[in-house]
Design an enzyme around this catalytic site. Sequence first.
Site, PDB file in Angstrom:
ATOM      1  N   SER A  92       0.850  -1.185   0.000  1.00 35.70           N
ATOM      2  CA  SER A  92       0.000   0.000   0.000  1.00 35.70           C
ATOM      3  C   SER A  92       0.889   1.239   0.000  1.00 35.70           C
ATOM      4  CB  SER A  92      -0.892  -0.003   1.248  1.00 35.70           C
ATOM      5  OG  SER A  92      -1.688   1.158   1.299  1.00 35.70           O
ATOM      6  N   GLY A 116       2.445   2.891  -5.099  1.00 36.96           N
ATOM      7  CA  GLY A 116       2.151   3.619  -6.331  1.00 36.96           C
ATOM      8  C   GLY A 116       1.449   2.799  -7.395  1.00 36.96           C
ATOM      9  N   SER A 131      -2.049  -8.003  -3.310  1.00 33.00           N
ATOM     10  CA  SER A 131      -1.830  -9.439  -3.566  1.00 33.00           C
ATOM     11  C   SER A 131      -0.534  -9.913  -2.906  1.00 33.00           C
ATOM     12  CB  SER A 131      -1.833  -9.750  -5.065  1.00 33.00           C
ATOM     13  OG  SER A 131      -1.132  -8.813  -5.825  1.00 33.00           O
TER      14      SER A 131
END
Length: 210
Positions: free
Chosen positions: A43, A46, A115
């Site tokens: 997180s 970008g 992910s």
Amino acid sequence: MKTSGDAVPSEWIVVQAVSTIGKGARAEQKGQKPLILWMTGLSGAGKSTIANRIEEKLWRCGHHTMLLDGDNLRFGLNGDLAFTDADRIENIRRTSEVARLMLEAGLIVICSLISPFRRERMLARRLVGADEFLEVFVDAPLDVCQRRDPKGLYARALAGEIPNFTGISSPYERPEAPEIHLRTDIADVDALADQVLEELRRRGATTCGA
């Protein structure tokens, strides 16, 4: 009204489970090579910013694309999922299946999700052809992501308000051999988007930016 003696038209006897129009025909109609760009990273690394820029550049070149962003998916398709390991795995499974269907439609699909687990990214890859899935590692050091913290999530995670937060209380498994490695702490958005387009050109998927 149909009666018991009416004949059933032969074309309705067998339910057609698979479209008679193949992925190749759909891709040919669009004049492009369908593939999945799977953008993974912490997180704040970008991912969404670069994914949007890539899509803009491809769209301007006449490509047919779809962007699947993890945040947006959690408002709809994955709105029932939390952030436990099991829910993260299910989040990736559902997104992978949607991306595969869009690939069958002949689209260039850009998936932007944290992910965090290698196994789930590998399973997403195995759903499609070997040359139709490109793992894009959007990489920035944790301290850079924390400084950016566009949504204030790291601050909340460090305060104990968000459990199972990737990079803080839940692990992120870095890609070992991504097709594309983007360092967002040392290059700007346009340069990184162009790096992706360069790889797509090398693979014959676009002439965009040539």
